[in-house]
Motif scaffolding. Structure first.
Motif, PDB file in Angstrom:
ATOM      1  N   TYR A  95     134.490  44.973  24.956  1.00  0.00           N
ATOM      2  CA  TYR A  95     134.206  45.195  22.888  1.00  0.00           C
ATOM      3  C   TYR A  95     135.198  46.221  23.445  1.00  0.00           C
ATOM      4  O   TYR A  95     135.961  46.612  22.009  1.00  0.00           O
ATOM      5  CB  TYR A  95     132.595  46.169  22.477  1.00  0.00           C
ATOM      6  CG  TYR A  95     132.015  45.221  22.843  1.00  0.00           C
ATOM      7  CD1 TYR A  95     131.987  43.930  22.609  1.00  0.00           C
ATOM      8  CD2 TYR A  95     130.463  45.322  23.405  1.00  0.00           C
ATOM      9  CE1 TYR A  95     130.837  43.368  22.140  1.00  0.00           C
ATOM     10  CE2 TYR A  95     129.314  44.791  23.630  1.00  0.00           C
ATOM     11  CZ  TYR A  95     129.516  43.351  22.778  1.00  0.00           C
ATOM     12  OH  TYR A  95     128.415  42.399  22.527  1.00  0.00           O
ATOM     13  N   ARG A  98     138.050  44.147  22.313  1.00  0.00           N
ATOM     14  CA  ARG A  98     137.898  43.042  20.552  1.00  0.00           C
ATOM     15  C   ARG A  98     138.043  44.744  19.800  1.00  0.00           C
ATOM     16  O   ARG A  98     138.627  43.856  18.679  1.00  0.00           O
ATOM     17  CB  ARG A  98     136.754  43.316  20.348  1.00  0.00           C
ATOM     18  CG  ARG A  98     136.261  42.382  19.426  1.00  0.00           C
ATOM     19  CD  ARG A  98     134.942  42.398  18.948  1.00  0.00           C
ATOM     20  NE  ARG A  98     133.912  41.365  20.750  1.00  0.00           N
ATOM     21  CZ  ARG A  98     133.088  40.981  20.446  1.00  0.00           C
ATOM     22  NH1 ARG A  98     132.001  40.859  19.553  1.00  0.00           N
ATOM     23  NH2 ARG A  98     132.926  39.922  20.949  1.00  0.00           N
ATOM     24  N   TYR A  99     138.173  45.713  20.393  1.00  0.00           N
ATOM     25  CA  TYR A  99     138.027  46.761  19.314  1.00  0.00           C
ATOM     26  C   TYR A  99     139.328  47.585  18.948  1.00  0.00           C
ATOM     27  O   TYR A  99     139.569  48.438  18.944  1.00  0.00           O
ATOM     28  CB  TYR A  99     136.412  47.147  18.841  1.00  0.00           C
ATOM     29  CG  TYR A  99     135.750  47.122  18.509  1.00  0.00           C
ATOM     30  CD1 TYR A  99     135.749  46.264  17.315  1.00  0.00           C
ATOM     31  CD2 TYR A  99     134.531  47.104  18.745  1.00  0.00           C
ATOM     32  CE1 TYR A  99     134.268  45.562  16.849  1.00  0.00           C
ATOM     33  CE2 TYR A  99     133.709  46.520  18.883  1.00  0.00           C
ATOM     34  CZ  TYR A  99     132.988  45.243  17.572  1.00  0.00           C
ATOM     35  OH  TYR A  99     131.968  44.876  17.109  1.00  0.00           O
TER      36      TYR A  99
END
Length: 306
Positions: A95, A98-99
């Motif tokens: 994550y 991803r972010y």
């Protein structure tokens, strides 16, 4: 709740398993069971907690410590905590990438130790193996580039000596070395054969996923190496072993996913037109509505690849 629980974790020691186990599990599920908007905030909260990341570093390092003798399939409290730690770090790695979340503290792990945990598994519990492979898969997918993890590669002092003939190839695969790639592939193959006797779907899915991700990673680094690894004759022996382990059907999820992998990388010496036809014939005769979800998903990917 993320604030007090993550702060509480940061005040613990790795041996505080009774408190850390449910806490790390809570953090893990908080990441996975929330909306995308809240997930991004949750990742930011956890990655800004320096004490939590330092605690995770200490927990993961306990993986390399010698463990007391126990039954191979049994999970001690320490093993369960290690599983939670590896899975949480894998999710944070995924994550964070991803972010593109800011990281306030990096984790340093020796890649050799991580690979050896799978290659020389020394009767590690199945769930711990799955958790480490989940982490390895996440690292391979991020191409070792995420700012969350700093992989301290190879503990072997090579100095400034004359490079070996394979060093140029190793440089292209950095931080992996070719010998590590082949050792890992052989270990994953052996695990699949071993799983065939135990019928452990969780481990078989993790092993095949790790093999898929490894070859994808190699293909990005060096296409010739990836094709060379995917076309190793031992893969064909592996398929014969899987098909003769009691379930002769080609419609086994691990067999279908392996076939898809070999098709994708054009390993015609591993899978032939005859095997493709047999799979299509079995699929035509099967009641597709009654197939397990893992089999349906694997069959869909195989047909798309064909």
């Amino acid at each position: 709740l993320l604030f007090p629980v993550s702060n509480l974790c940061g005040k613990c020691r790795p041996r505080d398993t009774d408190l850390l186990q449910p806490s790390l599990n809570f953090l893990y599920w908080s990441l996975h069971q929330t909306t995308p908007c809240s997930q991004q905030r949750a990742v930011a909260v956890l990655l800004s907690n320096v004490s939590l990341l330092e605690l995770l570093q200490k927990v993961l390092e306990c993986t390399w410590l010698p463990s007391p003798p126990s039954e191979p399939a049994s999970l001690s409290c320490e093993d369960t905590l290690l599983c939670s730690g590896w899975l949480l770090v894998s999710s944070l790695l995924l994550y964070q990438h991803r972010y593109n979340t800011e990281v306030h503290q990096t984790l340093s792990l020796d890649l050799t130790e991580v690979l050896n945990a799978v290659i020389f598994r020394k009767k590690k519990p199945i769930l711990l193996l799955v958790s480490i492979m989940q982490f390895l898969k996440a690292v391979l997918r991020q191409n070792f580039s995420s700012s969350l993890l700093v992989i301290v590669c190879q503990n072997t002092a090579q100095g400034a000596t004359q490079p070996e003939p394979s060093s140029l190839r190793d440089a292209a695969l950095h931080p992996l070395a070719m010998r590590q790639v082949f050792s890992l592939v052989a270990s994953l193959q052996n695990l699949l054969v071993h799983i065939q006797l135990q019928k452990d779907l969780l481990l078989s899915q993790a092993v095949v996923a790790c093999l898929e991700t490894l070859v994808e990673h190699l293909y990005m680094k060096n296409q010739d190496v990836a094709l060379h690894v995917a076309s190793q004759p031992w893969h064909r022996f592996l398929l014969f072993t899987l098909l003769n382990g009691g379930q002769k059907s080609f419609l086994q999820p691990e067999v279908l996913r392996l076939m898809t992998l070999f098709l994708r990388y054009q390993s015609s010496n591993i899978i032939s037109q005859k095997e493709i036809s047999q799979i299509l014939q079995e699929a035509a005769e099967a009641n597709l509505a009654e197939l397990p979800e893992a089999t349906s998903r694997a069959l869909h990917l195989f047909l798309c690849q064909v």
